[in-house]
Structure formats: C-alpha cells, structure tokens
Design a protein around this motif. Structure first.
Motif, PDB file in Angstrom:
ATOM      1  N   LEU A 162      32.937  80.759  12.041  1.00  0.00           N
ATOM      2  CA  LEU A 162      33.972  81.365  12.572  1.00  0.00           C
ATOM      3  C   LEU A 162      33.541  81.329  13.506  1.00  0.00           C
ATOM      4  N   LEU A 163      32.620  82.190  14.019  1.00  0.00           N
ATOM      5  CA  LEU A 163      32.481  82.741  15.570  1.00  0.00           C
ATOM      6  C   LEU A 163      31.540  80.982  16.268  1.00  0.00           C
ATOM      7  N   ARG A 175      39.958  77.377  16.296  1.00  0.00           N
ATOM      8  CA  ARG A 175      38.331  77.678  17.077  1.00  0.00           C
ATOM      9  C   ARG A 175      37.642  76.815  17.725  1.00  0.00           C
ATOM     10  N   LEU A 176      37.523  75.556  16.922  1.00  0.00           N
ATOM     11  CA  LEU A 176      37.133  74.290  18.141  1.00  0.00           C
ATOM     12  C   LEU A 176      38.290  73.058  19.346  1.00  0.00           C
ATOM     13  N   TYR A 233      25.826  90.351  21.650  1.00  0.00           N
ATOM     14  CA  TYR A 233      26.368  91.407  22.035  1.00  0.00           C
ATOM     15  C   TYR A 233      27.995  91.714  21.695  1.00  0.00           C
ATOM     16  N   GLY A 234      28.858  89.832  22.316  1.00  0.00           N
ATOM     17  CA  GLY A 234      30.135  90.218  22.408  1.00  0.00           C
ATOM     18  C   GLY A 234      31.006  89.280  20.627  1.00  0.00           C
ATOM     19  N   ALA A 235      30.087  88.637  19.966  1.00  0.00           N
ATOM     20  CA  ALA A 235      30.388  88.470  18.699  1.00  0.00           C
ATOM     21  C   ALA A 235      30.093  89.751  17.674  1.00  0.00           C
ATOM     22  N   TRP A 236      28.916  90.720  18.167  1.00  0.00           N
ATOM     23  CA  TRP A 236      28.601  91.201  17.174  1.00  0.00           C
ATOM     24  C   TRP A 236      28.813  92.720  16.958  1.00  0.00           C
ATOM     25  N   ALA A 287      24.552  82.440  18.987  1.00  0.00           N
ATOM     26  CA  ALA A 287      24.234  83.952  18.256  1.00  0.00           C
ATOM     27  C   ALA A 287      24.922  84.157  17.506  1.00  0.00           C
ATOM     28  N   PRO A 288      26.378  83.870  17.208  1.00  0.00           N
ATOM     29  CA  PRO A 288      27.254  84.244  16.435  1.00  0.00           C
ATOM     30  C   PRO A 288      26.443  83.961  15.121  1.00  0.00           C
ATOM     31  N   MET A 289      26.105  83.054  14.827  1.00  0.00           N
ATOM     32  CA  MET A 289      26.184  82.417  13.490  1.00  0.00           C
ATOM     33  C   MET A 289      24.461  83.036  12.651  1.00  0.00           C
TER      34      MET A 289
END
Length: 412
Positions: A52-53, A107-108, A236-239, A367-369
């Motif tokens: 999702l992120l 989100r898409l 950093y922004g996502a997690w 990065a998030p996934m």
C-alpha cells in the motif's frame, strides 16, 4: 515587466509552490503516519502495508515522462491545476475505502495527480529566474518536500486522535482543492520577452527532445542516482513512525512528536542544498559541479547514518541518526532537482527532470515495499536499514561517474 513586478511575480509563484508542496507531502505521509490504525482497521499485515505504501510511487513514476513532455509543451499553470484537483480528490476518496484493493486504487490515482508538481515547480523556477540564480529558488521550493513531512506528524496525529484516520484523509484532500483554486487564480506562465534573460534563452540551441535525452549517459546517471536519493527519503518517510512505535516502543502520541524531528532536519537540509549550490556557483564553480559535489558528499553521510541506525538501541540516538540521514538525503534531493535546470536548456528541463524522477519514483516505490517484506521476513529493521545505506552509497558513486552537461540538440 518592471523589476518590482518581476519580484512580486517570483514571490507569489514560489510561495504557491511551497504551499502546494507542503499539502502534497501531507497527502503522501498520511498512510505512514496512520500506519497502525489503518492496519488495525483493515486487518493488513506489514507486507500488505508495504504494498500500500508503495502503490503511490508506481503510478507517480510511470506518469513522469508523459507529464514532463506536456509541461514543456503547455506550461505549468494548466498541468499543475489539473494535478492538484486529481490528487486532492484521490486523497479524500482514500478516507472512504473499505478494503486494500480500493485503497491501492486511491493511492495510484494520488500518484498520477501529484506527478506534475515538482516538474512544474522546476519549470516555473527555470522560467522566472536566469540560469545563474535558479539553484536557490529550486532549493527553497524543493524544501517543501521536507517541510511537508515535518509538519505532517503533529497535524495528522492530532486529526487522527481527534476524528480518526478517515476524516484526516478527507480534510487534507479538501485543503488541496483550496490550493488548486489559489494556484489557478494567482499564477500565470511568462509571456515571450517578459524575463530579463529572454535574449540569452533565445540564443541557445534547440532543446533536446526526450529521445535525445535518453541517449545520454547523464540522463541515465541522474535517474539511477536519484533512485538512491528518493529510496533513502522514502525509507524514513514510510517506516520511521512504525520503527519508533514498534521497535523503540514510543506511544502514538510520542511518535507524532519525535517522527517530526528528523523531518524538520530534512527541511533544513533541503534549504541548505539550494543555498550551497548557489554559493558554489557564485564562487566560480561550474553549475554541474556546484550541484554534484554537495550531492555526493551528502549521500555518503546519509549512508553512514543509516548504517549506524541499524545497530542503534537508544530512542534518543535513533532520532539523532535519522535526523542526520534525512538532513543529508534532502540536501542531496535539492541539489538533484537543481541539477536538471543547469544540465539542459529551459525548453527541455521538465522532460529531463521527469527522466530523473522516474528513477526517483522507482526508489520511492521499492523502499516501502522492500522494507515491509524484509521486516516481516526477519522480524528486524536491521537488514532493511543496511540495504538503504548500501543504496545511498551506490547512488553517490553513480553521480560521481556519470553526470555531465547534456548537449542541446534536436530530437529527430
């Protein structure tokens, strides 16, 4: 246009871009800040949350080159107005979803809507400032990419605690629509001859088209290097909020405060990036070197800080290391955005920025996934942080080896 009118036009344009950038990153940050309540509400695993992120960045990246071409052809006023409307509607719609599939769809759509912002912003700075002065306004505008995440944790945490995550998403969607009205009503693209350096631009060779740009080593170097820059900021922004909550056991209210500190430092780095490039240029350093030298140094420092964070057990030290990493990553980001404005002519700057940002978007998607799946598979953030450190260091080497000025030649 008189000098006073030019200054007012520049001030309004830069102020509106900063405002749009802050709302843009409020929207992007919303899922990360609401990570825990969203997972609980929709019954998602960390791996599903990573998907999702990442969804935003896939559509954002795929939209870059076509949107960049459209901005170079039709101007930033119309494209950014449309983008603001689309992304704001998508953000509000995310507050109404009932499951993972619909949320990914929202989100898409958000990624498609947000794709014109930083391309249009660089185009605006290129249009209203002459080449020797562009790095500073581009750096100031790009600082909104750090200011937005810095103000997002306290604002969104307060909204979530008071009204729930769904109302928070709808509220910032409405804020974006108000910015769209302000942008469309107050900004206009320059007319021929209005800029003081118009005679310089007219004397340049024809702007290279996207096919010509894709044949250059510099374009590929910028895209691959920016992959590392944005991978680091999205790591950093996502997690970071979930890392502080689940690993260091801070409460959601504490996360709302401490997750903002590294982002505030990132804002400072973004501002400094433009200022450093501007200062180096005024001291006689070539425009390309004035952007790449601080960019490379910042990426290497971000890699060191991220690697150190992988072995940190203190909440206070973790915040310090994350702050250093984001300060350096956002400094590198500002220099990267300024780089395209001096690497090619004004007629193709949005297209070159788009090529660069395709690489950045892939980093932002991965990065998030990847972090989510690594944490789920190992039960630890250490492998994910070491991976981020390696990617940041690799990006620095790519910038050092590959980036040169892009020749201005026509697209066949």
């Amino acid at each position: 246009m008189t000098p006073r009118q030019l200054r007012r036009t520049r001030f309004v344009a830069l102020g509106l871009l900063m405002l749009a950038g802050c709302v843009n990153y409020l929207d992007r940050s919303a899922v990360a800040i609401a990570n825990a309540p969203i997972r609980e509400s929709l019954g998602l695993s960390r791996g599903e949350m990573g998907v999702l992120l990442s969804a935003f960045s896939w559509s954002y990246g795929l939209s870059q080159i076509p949107v960049g071409i459209l901005i170079d052809r039709y101007g930033p006023r119309r494209l950014l107005t449309a983008g603001l409307c689309v992304w704001s509607a998508a953000q509000a719609a995310a507050g109404l979803v009932g499951g993972l599939g619909a949320f990914i769809g929202a989100r898409l759509a958000l990624g498609i809507g947000e794709s014109p912002l930083y391309l249009a912003g660089t185009k605006v700075c290129t249009a209203w400032w002459d080449p020797s002065r562009r790095a500073l306004p581009i750096g100031i505008f790009n600082a909104s990419s750090a200011l937005g995440p810095a103000i997002a944790p306290p604002i969104l945490t307060a909204l979530i605690l008071a009204f729930g995550w769904r109302i928070a998403f709808i509220a910032i969607g409405v804020a974006g629509l108000l910015v769209a009205v302000a942008w469309h009503g107050l900004y206009r693209d320059p007319q021929r001859g209005e800029r003081p350096d118009a005679h310089v631009e007219a004397a340049l060779d024809p702007a290279p088209g996207w096919r010509a740009l894709l044949r250059t080593r510099t374009s590929w170097g910028m895209a691959i290097g920016f992959f590392g820059v944005i991978y680091t900021t999205w790591l950093y922004g996502a997690w970071l909020p979930d890392y502080l909550h689940s690993v260091l056991h801070l409460s959601l209210r504490q996360v709302g405060v401490w997750a903002a500190v590294p982002q505030v430092c990132g804002f400072g780095g973004a501002l400094l990036g433009g200022a450093v490039s501007h200062l180096l240029g005024r001291r006689g350093v070539s425009p390309i070197a004035a952007c790449t030298r601080p960019l490379i140094a910042a990426l290497l420092l971000a890699a060191l800080a991220t690697a150190a964070l992988a072995f940190c057990t203190s909440a206070a030290l973790a915040v310090v290391l994350a702050s250093l990493a984001l300060f350096c990553a956002n400094l590198a980001s500002s220099c990267g955005w300024a780089l395209a404005a001096v690497a090619t002519t004004s007629g193709s700057v949005a297209t070159l920025e788009a090529i660069q940002n395709v690489g950045g978007s892939l980093g932002g998607a991965l990065a998030p996934m990847l972090t989510g799946f690594l944490v789920q598979a190992t039960g630890s953030f250490t492998p994910a942080l070491l991976t981020g450190a390696a990617i940041s260091a690799g990006a620095a080497l790519v910038y050092a080896a590959a980036v040169r000025p892009v020749a201005a030649r026509s697209d066949p």
